[in-house]
Motif scaffolding. Structure first.
Motif, PDB file in Angstrom:
ATOM      1  N   VAL A 232     149.318  19.550 -75.776  1.00 53.18           N
ATOM      2  CA  VAL A 232     148.152  19.014 -75.060  1.00 53.18           C
ATOM      3  C   VAL A 232     147.641  20.066 -74.273  1.00 53.18           C
ATOM      4  O   VAL A 232     146.261  20.316 -74.294  1.00 53.18           O
ATOM      5  N   ILE A 233     148.271  20.809 -73.537  1.00 54.87           N
ATOM      6  CA  ILE A 233     147.529  22.144 -72.481  1.00 54.87           C
ATOM      7  C   ILE A 233     146.890  23.065 -73.403  1.00 54.87           C
ATOM      8  O   ILE A 233     145.759  23.537 -73.384  1.00 54.87           O
ATOM      9  N   GLY A 234     147.751  23.491 -74.646  1.00 54.86           N
ATOM     10  CA  GLY A 234     147.040  24.425 -75.698  1.00 54.86           C
ATOM     11  C   GLY A 234     145.892  23.950 -76.203  1.00 54.86           C
ATOM     12  O   GLY A 234     144.793  24.919 -76.193  1.00 54.86           O
ATOM     13  N   THR A 235     145.750  22.759 -76.827  1.00 51.18           N
ATOM     14  CA  THR A 235     144.501  22.373 -77.317  1.00 51.18           C
ATOM     15  C   THR A 235     143.381  21.934 -76.277  1.00 51.18           C
ATOM     16  O   THR A 235     142.254  22.202 -76.772  1.00 51.18           O
ATOM     17  N   ALA A 236     143.832  21.743 -75.253  1.00 49.02           N
ATOM     18  CA  ALA A 236     142.749  21.331 -74.113  1.00 49.02           C
ATOM     19  C   ALA A 236     142.040  22.665 -73.942  1.00 49.02           C
ATOM     20  O   ALA A 236     140.785  22.588 -73.774  1.00 49.02           O
ATOM     21  N   PHE A 238     142.001  25.608 -75.777  1.00 47.42           N
ATOM     22  CA  PHE A 238     141.178  25.767 -76.810  1.00 47.42           C
ATOM     23  C   PHE A 238     139.508  25.125 -76.959  1.00 47.42           C
ATOM     24  O   PHE A 238     138.503  25.887 -77.136  1.00 47.42           O
ATOM     25  N   TRP A 239     139.865  23.820 -77.073  1.00 48.50           N
ATOM     26  CA  TRP A 239     138.575  23.134 -77.129  1.00 48.50           C
ATOM     27  C   TRP A 239     137.448  23.294 -75.878  1.00 48.50           C
ATOM     28  O   TRP A 239     136.421  23.255 -75.928  1.00 48.50           O
ATOM     29  N   GLY A 240     137.965  23.409 -74.583  1.00 45.62           N
ATOM     30  CA  GLY A 240     137.477  23.599 -73.422  1.00 45.62           C
ATOM     31  C   GLY A 240     136.591  25.081 -73.673  1.00 45.62           C
ATOM     32  O   GLY A 240     135.409  25.355 -73.354  1.00 45.62           O
ATOM     33  N   ALA A 241     137.453  25.996 -73.939  1.00 47.53           N
ATOM     34  CA  ALA A 241     136.682  27.336 -74.268  1.00 47.53           C
ATOM     35  C   ALA A 241     135.650  27.313 -75.460  1.00 47.53           C
ATOM     36  O   ALA A 241     134.800  28.068 -75.138  1.00 47.53           O
ATOM     37  N   GLY A 242     136.042  26.667 -76.574  1.00 43.14           N
ATOM     38  CA  GLY A 242     135.292  26.521 -77.509  1.00 43.14           C
ATOM     39  C   GLY A 242     133.767  25.831 -77.504  1.00 43.14           C
ATOM     40  O   GLY A 242     132.777  26.305 -77.703  1.00 43.14           O
ATOM     41  N   GLY A 351     148.255   7.259 -82.404  1.00 44.89           N
ATOM     42  CA  GLY A 351     146.973   7.267 -82.003  1.00 44.89           C
ATOM     43  C   GLY A 351     146.781   7.350 -80.485  1.00 44.89           C
ATOM     44  O   GLY A 351     145.829   8.004 -79.980  1.00 44.89           O
ATOM     45  N   SER A 352     147.764   6.646 -79.764  1.00 45.24           N
ATOM     46  CA  SER A 352     147.741   6.979 -78.145  1.00 45.24           C
ATOM     47  C   SER A 352     147.740   8.324 -77.994  1.00 45.24           C
ATOM     48  O   SER A 352     147.315   8.921 -76.936  1.00 45.24           O
ATOM     49  N   ALA A 353     148.733   8.987 -78.755  1.00 45.71           N
ATOM     50  CA  ALA A 353     149.051  10.409 -78.364  1.00 45.71           C
ATOM     51  C   ALA A 353     147.690  11.267 -78.466  1.00 45.71           C
ATOM     52  O   ALA A 353     147.396  12.146 -77.673  1.00 45.71           O
ATOM     53  N   ILE A 354     146.710  11.142 -79.652  1.00 40.72           N
ATOM     54  CA  ILE A 354     145.757  11.926 -79.791  1.00 40.72           C
ATOM     55  C   ILE A 354     144.586  11.419 -78.654  1.00 40.72           C
ATOM     56  O   ILE A 354     143.877  12.210 -78.451  1.00 40.72           O
ATOM     57  N   ALA A 355     144.777  10.010 -78.333  1.00 40.18           N
ATOM     58  CA  ALA A 355     143.805   9.768 -77.283  1.00 40.18           C
ATOM     59  C   ALA A 355     143.979  10.638 -76.033  1.00 40.18           C
ATOM     60  O   ALA A 355     143.088  10.808 -75.231  1.00 40.18           O
ATOM     61  N   ILE A 356     145.291  10.445 -75.621  1.00 39.36           N
ATOM     62  CA  ILE A 356     145.631  11.444 -74.545  1.00 39.36           C
ATOM     63  C   ILE A 356     145.340  12.856 -74.670  1.00 39.36           C
ATOM     64  O   ILE A 356     144.649  13.444 -73.729  1.00 39.36           O
ATOM     65  N   GLN A 357     145.379  13.459 -75.785  1.00 41.90           N
ATOM     66  CA  GLN A 357     145.217  14.728 -75.956  1.00 41.90           C
ATOM     67  C   GLN A 357     143.538  15.045 -75.936  1.00 41.90           C
ATOM     68  O   GLN A 357     143.009  15.753 -75.216  1.00 41.90           O
ATOM     69  N   ASN A 358     142.750  13.908 -76.349  1.00 35.64           N
ATOM     70  CA  ASN A 358     141.414  13.977 -76.242  1.00 35.64           C
ATOM     71  C   ASN A 358     140.822  13.908 -74.855  1.00 35.64           C
ATOM     72  O   ASN A 358     139.816  14.612 -74.616  1.00 35.64           O
ATOM     73  N   MET A 359     141.567  13.006 -74.048  1.00 36.81           N
ATOM     74  CA  MET A 359     141.055  13.029 -72.424  1.00 36.81           C
ATOM     75  C   MET A 359     141.359  14.355 -71.934  1.00 36.81           C
ATOM     76  O   MET A 359     140.515  14.834 -71.391  1.00 36.81           O
ATOM     77  N   PHE A 360     142.392  15.040 -72.231  1.00 34.06           N
ATOM     78  CA  PHE A 360     142.643  16.491 -71.597  1.00 34.06           C
ATOM     79  C   PHE A 360     141.471  17.693 -72.301  1.00 34.06           C
ATOM     80  O   PHE A 360     141.259  18.215 -71.493  1.00 34.06           O
ATOM     81  N   GLU A 361     141.458  17.480 -73.558  1.00 34.94           N
ATOM     82  CA  GLU A 361     140.466  18.306 -74.111  1.00 34.94           C
ATOM     83  C   GLU A 361     139.057  18.037 -73.639  1.00 34.94           C
ATOM     84  O   GLU A 361     138.526  18.931 -73.237  1.00 34.94           O
ATOM     85  N   ASN A 362     138.936  17.076 -73.260  1.00 32.47           N
ATOM     86  CA  ASN A 362     137.423  16.646 -72.972  1.00 32.47           C
ATOM     87  C   ASN A 362     137.194  17.025 -71.248  1.00 32.47           C
ATOM     88  O   ASN A 362     136.018  17.102 -70.980  1.00 32.47           O
ATOM     89  N   LEU A 363     138.079  16.567 -70.723  1.00 36.75           N
ATOM     90  CA  LEU A 363     138.100  17.072 -69.370  1.00 36.75           C
ATOM     91  C   LEU A 363     138.040  18.589 -69.213  1.00 36.75           C
ATOM     92  O   LEU A 363     137.352  19.207 -68.350  1.00 36.75           O
ATOM     93  N   MET A 365     136.613  20.490 -71.555  1.00 36.21           N
ATOM     94  CA  MET A 365     135.410  20.801 -72.057  1.00 36.21           C
ATOM     95  C   MET A 365     134.342  20.741 -70.746  1.00 36.21           C
ATOM     96  O   MET A 365     133.462  21.425 -70.674  1.00 36.21           O
ATOM     97  N   LEU A 366     134.476  19.384 -70.051  1.00 35.43           N
ATOM     98  CA  LEU A 366     133.612  19.123 -69.040  1.00 35.43           C
ATOM     99  C   LEU A 366     133.678  20.044 -68.000  1.00 35.43           C
ATOM    100  O   LEU A 366     132.612  20.650 -67.510  1.00 35.43           O
ATOM    101  N   ALA A 367     134.994  20.534 -67.700  1.00 34.44           N
ATOM    102  CA  ALA A 367     135.134  21.677 -66.544  1.00 34.44           C
ATOM    103  C   ALA A 367     134.389  22.929 -67.021  1.00 34.44           C
ATOM    104  O   ALA A 367     133.501  23.371 -66.291  1.00 34.44           O
ATOM    105  N   LEU A 368     134.477  23.494 -68.241  1.00 36.30           N
ATOM    106  CA  LEU A 368     134.055  24.745 -68.657  1.00 36.30           C
ATOM    107  C   LEU A 368     132.658  24.522 -68.967  1.00 36.30           C
ATOM    108  O   LEU A 368     131.944  25.617 -68.478  1.00 36.30           O
TER     109      LEU A 368
END
Length: 412
Positions: A232-236, A238-242, A351-363, A365-368
């Motif tokens: 979760v932390i690694g992909t978050a 990655f996508w934030g920086a991307g 599905g729930s694991a991906i939704a949790i991952q999406n929330m962290f990734e998008n937080l 992305m929003l921050a960066l």
């Protein structure tokens, strides 16, 4: 002899799980995902050009992304449960119909920020379904390869979508928006072909308070596992920086390479995507789930690559840097995605694991992206921003690698 007895009934066939990487369901999933992601990536260029044409301030371009990402964060408690409770192919169909509505409204000159938020709603619903369905369409031992195929189709869509989006927008913003609307319609049609695999999923509770409480419990349960936490932390990160990097490239090209069209930033974004395809293939070939931590140093190299961007004074060097960043990205992110699905399947549901991952990734992305908007607002030189983004990625990925090794030692 009665031949009718030799064929399973239509209902029985529908319940059969197509095992294999090239089943009809898998091909339909890859097609739907390709068309949907193609539209998303072409849209960024068209939407940014539209915002410029309508004379919004420079810093409001990244704000478009905030509207898109905001939908992911707000819907995170609901979309994972929805994807786990319904046939995932149907969820992908509904999601792409919503995206179609958002793109159509942008074509018809509805407020671009509102239209982009609607497309974000569709994307938020699509994500847990497209990843969660892999566990139903492929055998467990094929999961990393299935992920590589989905990632490769997504990346091919990013590659071609970014290039087509830049070129179409240079030709006509309205024409680009109509083509993108057509992509979402085609994606919805492709999703109809995905088999409806019935699973005993959770019943959906539409109470917002109950959904948020359940989501918070699922998040805590998932993050209790060191492997899931790493993914979760690694992909978050990655996508934030991307997300920040995409806006950086669009701003950097006219300053460093003295080119002002939409095509070149599209080609450079596409070059990262081409690199990710190579990295994803290398990950599928060399990294097994039990050795997933071998992928982490590639994350540090992404930051090093971004730091090199200000040194790229020619187009050839810019393309080489972007390809390097892409290869490291594929090597880093594909094994972590597969790891999270495995952890999710055995716990809160894929599905729930991906939704949790999406929330962290998008937080993230929003921050960066917000940070990027702030430094643009303060008129920071673009090369300084590039070095800042690169240093941030390098330090955060180094910290992740070291803490992950420490947690393995502690576990032993």
């Amino acid at each position: 002899m009665n031949h009718h007895n030799q064929r399973p009934s239509k209902r029985a066939r529908r319940k059969l799980v197509p095992a294999g990487l090239w089943s009809r369901g898998m091909i339909a999933t890859l097609g739907a995902q390709f068309l949907s992601a193609f539209g998303d990536n072409a849209l960024l260029f068209a939407a940014l050009a539209l915002v410029r044409k309508e004379s919004y301030p420079t810093w409001s371009g990244p704000l478009l992304q905030a509207f898109f990402v905001g939908a992911y964060i707000l819907l995170a408690p609901i979309v994972g449960v929805f994807a786990d409770a319904r046939p995932k192919g149907r969820v992908m169909l509904y999601a792409n119909i919503v995206k179609f509505g958002g793109a159509l409204s942008m074509s018809l000159h509805v407020n671009p920020f509102v239209s982009y938020a609607l497309i974000g709603v569709g994307a938020a619903a699509n994500s847990p379904a497209k990843y969660g369905i892999l566990g139903e369409l492929a055998k467990p031992e094929q999961l990393v390869k299935a992920n590589s195929l989905l990632e490769a189709s997504t990346i091919a869509a990013i590659l071609l979508g970014a290039v087509a989006g830049g070129a179409l927008t240079d030709w006509s913003i309205e024409g680009a928006l109509v083509a993108i609307t057509g992509c979402y319609a085609a994606s919805a049609l492709s999703a109809i072909i995905i088999p409806r695999i019935k699973r005993t999923g959770p019943t959906i509770n539409y109470s917002i308070v109950a959904s948020v409480k359940a989501f918070a419990l699922q998040t805590r349960s998932l993050l209790a596992s060191p492997n899931a936490r790493l993914a979760v932390i690694g992909t978050a990160l990655f996508w934030g920086a991307g997300a920040a990097l995409r806006f950086l490239v669009i701003a950097w090209v006219p300053v460093a390479l003295k080119v002002t069209n939409n095509r070149l930033p599209g080609f450079l974004t596409g070059m990262v995507a081409a690199g990710i395809v190579v990295g994803a293939a290398l990950a599928a070939r060399f990294i097994r789930l039990k050795h997933v931590r071998r992928a982490l140093p590639a994350g540090i190299l992404i930051g090093v690559g971004v730091c090199l961007l200000p040194l790229a004074k020619t187009m050839a060097l810019a393309f080489a840097v972007m390809a390097f960043v892409g290869i490291c990205s594929g090597l880093f992110v594909v094994p972590l995605d597969a790891l999270l699905q495995r952890e999710g399947e055995g716990g809160v549901g894929a599905g729930s694991a991906i939704a949790i991952q999406n929330m962290f990734e998008n937080l993230s992305m929003l921050a960066l992206v917000s940070g990027y908007s702030a430094v643009v607002f303060l008129k920071t030189p673009v090369n300084d921003i590039a070095i800042g983004v690169g240093v941030f990625i390098t330090l955060s990925m180094t910290t992740l690698t070291l803490t992950s090794r420490q947690s393995v030692k502690t576990a032993r």
